[in-house]
Design an enzyme around this catalytic site. Structure first.
Site, PDB file in Angstrom:
ATOM      1  N   GLY B  50       0.839  -1.195   0.000  1.00 58.05           N
ATOM      2  CA  GLY B  50       0.000   0.000   0.000  1.00 58.05           C
ATOM      3  C   GLY B  50       0.863   1.230   0.000  1.00 58.05           C
ATOM      4  N   PRO B  87      -7.548   7.717  14.863  1.00 56.80           N
ATOM      5  CA  PRO B  87      -6.484   8.697  15.073  1.00 56.80           C
ATOM      6  C   PRO B  87      -5.291   7.991  15.715  1.00 56.80           C
ATOM      7  CG  PRO B  87      -8.577   9.473  15.948  1.00 56.80           C
ATOM      8  CD  PRO B  87      -8.785   8.042  15.594  1.00 56.80           C
ATOM      9  N   GLU B 119      11.042  -7.180   0.337  1.00 52.51           N
ATOM     10  CA  GLU B 119      10.817  -8.617   0.226  1.00 52.51           C
ATOM     11  C   GLU B 119       9.310  -8.807   0.068  1.00 52.51           C
ATOM     12  OE1 GLU B 119      12.443 -10.558   3.639  1.00 52.51           O
ATOM     13  OE2 GLU B 119      11.716 -12.533   3.029  1.00 52.51           O
TER      14      GLU B 119
END
Lengths: 239, 239
Positions: B50, B87, B119
DNA sequence: AAAGATAGTGTGAAGTGTACAATAACCAGT
DNA sequence: ACTGGTTATTGTACACTTCACACTATCTTT
């Protein structure tokens, strides 16, 4: 905040909001609570109740807050639907919105304008048009999600008063699924799940045989759930 | 950007990322693709592929990009799961992540490290632990979503090679649902849907009666869908 | 007392899910 | 070629659910 490295600064320029599709069931119709905005952008448009998430505020909490501002209610059924973040969806910059839907009992509160809202009103799901931002799409996605969710979770009750008739419940499902259900079969199915508590009371003053009143037995549901029970209703055919 | 009014500036201080739970089915086991990070925060931890969403980049596109960086694949099945925005979940400031899951065919590509990843490796869903950020929770939610989605949409095929046997398909469902299914009944059910194309070929070189090979007939599915057909499999009992 | 309206129940036929068992086809080793 | 090992594929009976329709019950209004 540890080492907010220079190279990442460029990413910290966005804002995010929550928008809440508040469903209510009134008079046999599925409704959505909309506000008429009184600030830019989309000043004067109808749109979903929602606002920027505050610093340090959790997403769910923000959605609850928005709901409370409009309805005065708290501890209401709330489910996250999806994040909407098409670039350009907001004039002020990159704004992602996290859409929620909630289910409320319309008789639990009075509508009152507040915050960005100069006017608050229930609208039929079927005639929603020209909403602010991408709110029409959000409503559609939330509605679709609701249709699916009520199949496999006993959340329809969140939209009904504490005491309701089987016909009320059937009408609720019919409104959400937009189809007609067979009375006998619907009743047999729902009663066979043993999730309803017969309140021993009936409707009063109706010009026909009064219907028995039931309530949703949440404790019972949790028991059954632990034994592997799965709430599940099918959308039949028709309409 | 029209009038980014001063008073709203304070809201434009957040960042958001996408994280992608990439599922693969290998050797009868459901796997997830994880990367070992090589930058702060959580340097050296395993985590989900991501990254920050770029300016002007759509959310779905960002998720696809992340997927392509790790697998080289594009046009892969992708579904948004949920936004996570507690948060404090990220050290650098307020960072919301939009979680996705995708389904890939493991034999379609070779793994290769890239970007934040020093990796890349497949991990069994069952032994995921100590991931970066709140990625463990994200994996759980995505996995749960997958379990539900394969019931009502024919997406399991995205995880299988173009030609597969009924047993392969059954093992896939068993791996995802974590239970055993009754062979005869599973076959009857799946075949009765008329979604599989019998390829007329069979396995070769197996030390037992070779199984017929099938492929998912997507055109057929779309036809049926228009006629109101609903894909639906039940999780039986057992295990 | 009858009409009008909706609530609540009975039931058979058709369709599905469940469980178990029997048969088929291929490979490897004799 | 024959046998054993292994997995594929098919048959089937029973239980349970769904579906469709009709009938009875109860309350108000006239």
């Amino acid at each position: 905040m540890a080492q907010p490295q220079k190279s990442f600064d460029a990413y910290f320029k966005s804002a995010f909001t929550v928008d809440n599709v508040i469903f209510g069931f009134d008079n046999g119709q599925l409704k959505i609570l909309l506000i008429r905005r009184n600030e830019a952008p989309f000043d004067n448009y109808w749109g979903l109740p929602g606002y920027f998430v505050r610093e340090g505020e959790d997403l769910d909490a923000a959605a609850q807050r928005v709901l409370r501002e409009v309805t005065g209610l708290k501890d209401v059924y709330l489910e996250q639907v999806k994040a909407f973040g098409t670039p350009g969806r907001h004039d002020f910059g990159r704004v992602i919105t996290i859409a929620y839907y909630s289910l409320v009992k319309v008789e639990d509160f009075e509508l009152h304008a507040a915050g960005v809202a100069q006017e608050v009103a229930w609208h039929s799901v079927s005639d929603i048009e020209s909403l602010a931002f991408d709110h029409e799409e959000i409503v559609q996605v939330a509605f679709h999600r609701l249709k699916r969710s009520i199949r496999s979770r006993p959340i329809g009750f969140e939209l009904l008063p504490p005491a309701f008739t089987l016909t009320d419940l059937q009408h609720l499902y019919e409104a959400i699924w937009e189809l007609d259900l067979e009375k006998r079969n619907f009743r047999k199915k729902i009663l066979s799940m043993n999730l309803l508590k017969d309140l021993g009371r009936s409707q009063k003053g109706v010009a026909h045989r009064p219907a028995k009143l039931y309530s949703f037995d949440e404790g019972r549901y949790r028991e059954l759930e632990e034994d592997g029970f799965n709430f599940e209703l099918k959308e039949g055919k028709r309409k």
